[in-house]
Design a protein around this motif. Structure first.
Motif, short mmCIF file in Angstrom:
data_model
loop_
_atom_site.label_atom_id
_atom_site.label_comp_id
_atom_site.label_asym_id
_atom_site.label_seq_id
_atom_site.Cartn_x
_atom_site.Cartn_y
_atom_site.Cartn_z
N LEU A 42 0.83 -1.19 0.00
CA LEU A 42 0.00 0.00 0.00
C LEU A 42 0.87 1.25 0.00
CD1 LEU A 42 -2.71 1.45 0.21
CD2 LEU A 42 -2.62 1.10 2.70
N SER A 43 1.93 1.24 0.82
CA SER A 43 2.86 2.37 0.85
C SER A 43 3.55 2.55 -0.50
CB SER A 43 3.91 2.16 1.95
OG SER A 43 3.32 2.13 3.22
N ALA A 44 4.00 1.44 -1.09
CA ALA A 44 4.70 1.52 -2.37
C ALA A 44 3.80 2.09 -3.46
CB ALA A 44 5.20 0.13 -2.77
N LEU A 45 2.56 1.64 -3.51
CA LEU A 45 1.63 2.15 -4.52
C LEU A 45 1.32 3.62 -4.30
CD1 LEU A 45 -0.86 -0.87 -4.74
CD2 LEU A 45 0.74 -0.11 -6.51
N THR A 46 1.18 4.01 -3.05
CA THR A 46 0.87 5.42 -2.74
C THR A 46 2.03 6.33 -3.12
OG1 THR A 46 -0.51 4.66 -0.90
CG2 THR A 46 0.06 6.99 -0.96
N ILE A 47 3.26 5.92 -2.77
CA ILE A 47 4.43 6.72 -3.13
C ILE A 47 4.55 6.80 -4.65
CG2 ILE A 47 6.95 6.81 -3.06
CD1 ILE A 47 6.81 5.63 -0.26
N SER A 48 4.22 5.72 -5.34
CA SER A 48 4.28 5.73 -6.81
C SER A 48 3.32 6.76 -7.39
CB SER A 48 3.93 4.33 -7.35
OG SER A 48 4.87 3.38 -6.90
N VAL A 49 2.13 6.86 -6.81
CA VAL A 49 1.17 7.87 -7.27
C VAL A 49 1.71 9.27 -7.03
CG1 VAL A 49 -1.15 8.81 -6.96
CG2 VAL A 49 -0.80 6.35 -6.95
N ILE A 50 2.35 9.48 -5.87
CA ILE A 50 2.95 10.79 -5.56
C ILE A 50 3.98 11.14 -6.63
CG2 ILE A 50 4.42 12.05 -3.94
CD1 ILE A 50 3.06 10.52 -1.68
N VAL A 51 4.83 10.19 -6.98
CA VAL A 51 5.87 10.43 -7.99
C VAL A 51 5.23 10.77 -9.33
CG1 VAL A 51 7.72 9.36 -9.31
CG2 VAL A 51 7.61 9.04 -6.84
N ALA A 52 4.19 10.04 -9.71
CA ALA A 52 3.52 10.30 -11.00
C ALA A 52 2.96 11.73 -11.03
CB ALA A 52 2.40 9.30 -11.22
N VAL A 53 2.36 12.16 -9.94
CA VAL A 53 1.79 13.52 -9.87
C VAL A 53 2.88 14.57 -9.95
CG1 VAL A 53 0.50 15.13 -8.41
CG2 VAL A 53 -0.22 12.74 -8.58
N VAL A 54 3.98 14.34 -9.22
CA VAL A 54 5.08 15.31 -9.21
C VAL A 54 5.72 15.42 -10.59
CG1 VAL A 54 7.39 15.75 -8.31
CG2 VAL A 54 5.56 15.08 -6.75
N VAL A 55 5.99 14.28 -11.21
CA VAL A 55 6.60 14.28 -12.54
C VAL A 55 5.67 14.94 -13.56
CG1 VAL A 55 7.37 12.82 -14.45
CG2 VAL A 55 8.09 12.30 -12.11
N ALA A 56 4.38 14.65 -13.49
CA ALA A 56 3.43 15.25 -14.43
C ALA A 56 3.40 16.76 -14.29
CB ALA A 56 2.02 14.68 -14.19
N GLY A 57 3.58 17.25 -13.07
CA GLY A 57 3.54 18.69 -12.85
C GLY A 57 4.71 19.44 -13.44
N SER A 58 5.81 18.73 -13.70
CA SER A 58 6.99 19.40 -14.27
C SER A 58 7.49 18.66 -15.50
CB SER A 58 8.11 19.49 -13.22
OG SER A 58 8.40 18.21 -12.69
N ALA A 59 6.57 18.03 -16.24
CA ALA A 59 6.96 17.21 -17.38
C ALA A 59 7.72 18.00 -18.43
CB ALA A 59 5.71 16.57 -18.00
N ASP A 60 7.33 19.25 -18.67
CA ASP A 60 7.98 20.05 -19.71
C ASP A 60 9.43 20.39 -19.36
OD1 ASP A 60 5.66 20.05 -21.20
OD2 ASP A 60 4.92 21.94 -20.38
N ALA A 61 9.69 20.53 -18.06
CA ALA A 61 11.04 20.92 -17.63
C ALA A 61 11.98 19.74 -17.48
CB ALA A 61 10.97 21.68 -16.31
N ILE A 62 11.43 18.54 -17.42
CA ILE A 62 12.26 17.36 -17.15
C ILE A 62 13.24 17.09 -18.28
CG2 ILE A 62 12.17 14.85 -16.95
CD1 ILE A 62 9.74 15.13 -15.22
N LYS A 63 12.81 17.28 -19.51
CA LYS A 63 13.67 16.95 -20.65
C LYS A 63 14.96 17.76 -20.65
CE LYS A 63 9.76 15.58 -23.52
NZ LYS A 63 8.97 15.85 -24.75
N SER A 64 14.87 19.01 -20.22
CA SER A 64 16.06 19.86 -20.22
C SER A 64 16.87 19.73 -18.93
CB SER A 64 15.66 21.32 -20.42
OG SER A 64 14.78 21.74 -19.39
N ALA A 65 16.21 19.34 -17.83
CA ALA A 65 16.91 19.33 -16.54
C ALA A 65 17.19 17.94 -16.02
CB ALA A 65 16.07 20.10 -15.51
#
Length: 324
Positions: A214-237
């Protein structure tokens, strides 16, 4: 991703490992893959997570509640039995990792958002998977649990002022608001979990095998949300962030181990110190960065979530073989 210690591992000699090895290895192996898949999903389909940012603190609360449910009175008695070792681990954690975060931000000349994110990762308490990795490394699990517990409980008092001190030169830091957020998303859920364990221990024990997942799945969702919020900047950084995370984590593991050796704690305890210093609660760092800075500032925490579990597992495997 704290797991119940199989057959009270903290009371066993470090050389005596029960059959819990298999389930622990499976959890630590699958967890980085889940987080990596979640990050890829957030990067490829960022629109699917629009508006999810406000849910991150509540998701972190679920992880912390699961941690609280796994706590037992033995965890707290362990602190009283070895105050010097626990104090050394706590000081090393909150000196080494924040200092490394600040130094790496300057060394790599990171942008203000990324620099603040790296420093915030360093100011977070111990990682939720550090106990399992210590177990796999044939380290001192009792010490690992004690340091992780205390570092998490004191986080409301330590993380905000350290972040203000070290990241304040990059971005404005509202330390008071950060204290409140940590109390709500970390301390209160942990206390709620402890109370539930005390009141309904018989039923909780039946559910313990599911809590790491349950913890692993929840942390995975947190990561997905965080990455989605900065998806445009990830490619350059992404390259620079990955370098910062690898340096931060690798040096933290090495210096944590060195602190244990300098403190003459012995080999098993030094292995525990390595993981308690080098592995961070990156879920908390991501939540705080999203709430107080920006999604881009949360990117180092998202990358750290994947990398420190991979590096921790590899380091544990190497130490375990060396121990034999």
């Amino acid at each position: 991703m704290r797991t119940e210690r199989p057959e009270h591992l903290s009371d066993r000699p470090t050389g005596d490992r029960p059959t819990g090895d298999r389930s622990a290895r499976r959890a630590v192996t699958v967890f980085p893959l889940l987080v990596l898949a979640a990050g890829a999903l957030g990067l490829l389909l960022p629109g699917s997570f629009t508006g999810w940012g406000e849910a991150v603190p509540y998701l972190l609360g679920v992880v912390m509640f699961c941690m609280g449910v796994t706590m037992t009175p033995e965890d707290f008695r362990g602190v009283a039995r070895r105050p010097w070792a626990v104090a050394l681990g706590l000081i090393a954690h909150y000196v080494v990792m924040p200092g490394l975060g600040w130094a790496i931000a300057h060394l790599l000349d990171l942008s203000p958002q990324l620099a603040a994110g790296v420093i915030l990762v360093g100011c977070a308490p111990s990682g939720t998977a550090s106990n399992v990795v210590t177990y796999l490394a044939r380290g001192d699990v009792a010490l690992s649990v004690s340091v992780a517990t205390v570092s998490t409980l004191v986080a409301p008092l330590v993380t905000p002022p350290l972040t203000l001190l070290l990241a304040g030169e990059y971005l404005p830091v509202d330390a008071g608001s950060m204290v409140t957020d940590i109390l709500k998303t970390v301390l209160l859920p942990i206390l709620a979990g402890v109370v539930v364990r005390l009141v309904a221990g018989r039923y909780v024990r039946r559910a313990l095998p599911t809590l790491p997942w349950l913890s692993a799945l929840t942390i995975s969702v947190i990561v997905a949300v965080v990455v989605a919020g900065s998806a445009d900047a990830i490619k350059s950084a992404a390259g620079m962030v990955f370098l910062a995370v690898v340096l931060h984590n690798g040096l933290g593991l090495a210096l944590g181990y060195g602190a244990g050796r300098l403190g003459r704690l012995g080999e098993p305890a030094s292995r525990a110190m390595a993981f308690e210093v080098g592995m961070q609660n990156s879920g908390l760092a991501a939540s705080l960065a999203t709430a107080h800075f920006s999604p881009l500032a949360a990117l180092p925490a998202a990358v750290f979530s994947v990398w420190h579990n991979v590096s921790g597992s590899l380091t544990a495997a190497w130490l375990s073989r060396r121990g034999r």
